[in-house]
Design a protein around this motif. Structure first.
Motif, PDB file in Angstrom:
ATOM      1  N   ARG A 109      -1.337  -0.648  -4.128  1.00 50.61           N
ATOM      2  CA  ARG A 109      -2.632   0.017  -4.007  1.00 50.61           C
ATOM      3  C   ARG A 109      -2.442   1.314  -3.233  1.00 50.61           C
ATOM      4  NH1 ARG A 109      -6.404  -1.690  -6.856  1.00 50.61           N
ATOM      5  NH2 ARG A 109      -7.969  -1.054  -5.347  1.00 50.61           N
TER       6      ARG A 109
ATOM      7  N   TYR B 294       0.820  -1.197   0.000  1.00 50.12           N
ATOM      8  CA  TYR B 294       0.000   0.000   0.000  1.00 50.12           C
ATOM      9  C   TYR B 294       0.854   1.248   0.000  1.00 50.12           C
ATOM     10  CZ  TYR B 294      -4.211  -2.669   0.941  1.00 50.12           C
ATOM     11  OH  TYR B 294      -5.265  -3.537   0.832  1.00 50.12           O
TER      12      TYR B 294
ATOM     13  N   ASP C 149      -7.899   2.086  -2.623  1.00 52.93           N
ATOM     14  CA  ASP C 149      -8.739   1.448  -1.606  1.00 52.93           C
ATOM     15  C   ASP C 149      -9.181   2.555  -0.659  1.00 52.93           C
ATOM     16  OD1 ASP C 149      -8.298  -0.989  -2.781  1.00 52.93           O
ATOM     17  OD2 ASP C 149      -6.944  -1.732  -1.225  1.00 52.93           O
TER      18      ASP C 149
ATOM     19  N   GLU D  62      -6.868   1.942  -8.623  1.00 54.49           N
ATOM     20  CA  GLU D  62      -5.802   1.532  -7.705  1.00 54.49           C
ATOM     21  C   GLU D  62      -6.067   1.954  -6.268  1.00 54.49           C
ATOM     22  OE1 GLU D  62      -3.835   2.296 -11.736  1.00 54.49           O
ATOM     23  OE2 GLU D  62      -5.297   3.333 -10.495  1.00 54.49           O
TER      24      GLU D  62
END
Length: 131
Positions: free
Chosen positions: A109, A4, A124, A122
């Motif tokens: 992400r 992330y 979240d 991409e």
């Protein structure tokens, strides 16, 4: 496990210990967090303007994530990405483009709650529980 890229929005929630910060906690503390150097500057600036200790924020980011510093081609790609998205999303900032390009170039992400990332594949999105 997913990698992330943590944006400034998610970092601020995490540092505040909010409900959404607690949702971000596993991704931030899981060992696969990345942070673009522009995000580091944004968070330090915001924390300092709030009258809080920017060293705590800086140390947290540095210890919990790998800071990504791009090269000349990375900067070029950020500019092109920003230009293309800004046409459709007038509030999409250059900092947002750095975050998104970091995710794209790192096969990661974006972890955020920033509405400027709504609908970006991409991203979240961290969202509050509905009451």
């Amino acid at each position: 496990m997913n990698k992330y890229v943590i944006d400034s929005w998610a970092w601020m929630e995490y540092l505040d210990g909010s409900e959404l910060g607690n949702k971000a906690k596993p991704s931030i503390e899981g060992g696969n967090a990345l942070t673009n150097m522009v995000t580091v500057a944004e968070v330090v600036s915001k924390v300092n303007r709030m009258g809080k200790d920017p060293s705590i924020a800086f140390d947290s980011i540095i210890s919990l994530s790998k800071v990504i510093v791009g090269d000349e081609n990375f900067a070029k790609n950020v500019g092109l990405l920003h230009s293309s998205i800004k046409k459709r999303r007038p509030n999409f900032s250059l900092g947002d483009a750095f975050v998104l390009q970091t995710a794209r170039s790192s096969n990661a992400r974006v972890l955020t709650g920033d509405p400027d990332f709504e609908g970006i594949k991409e991203a979240d999105m961290l969202k509050r529980k509905k009451r």
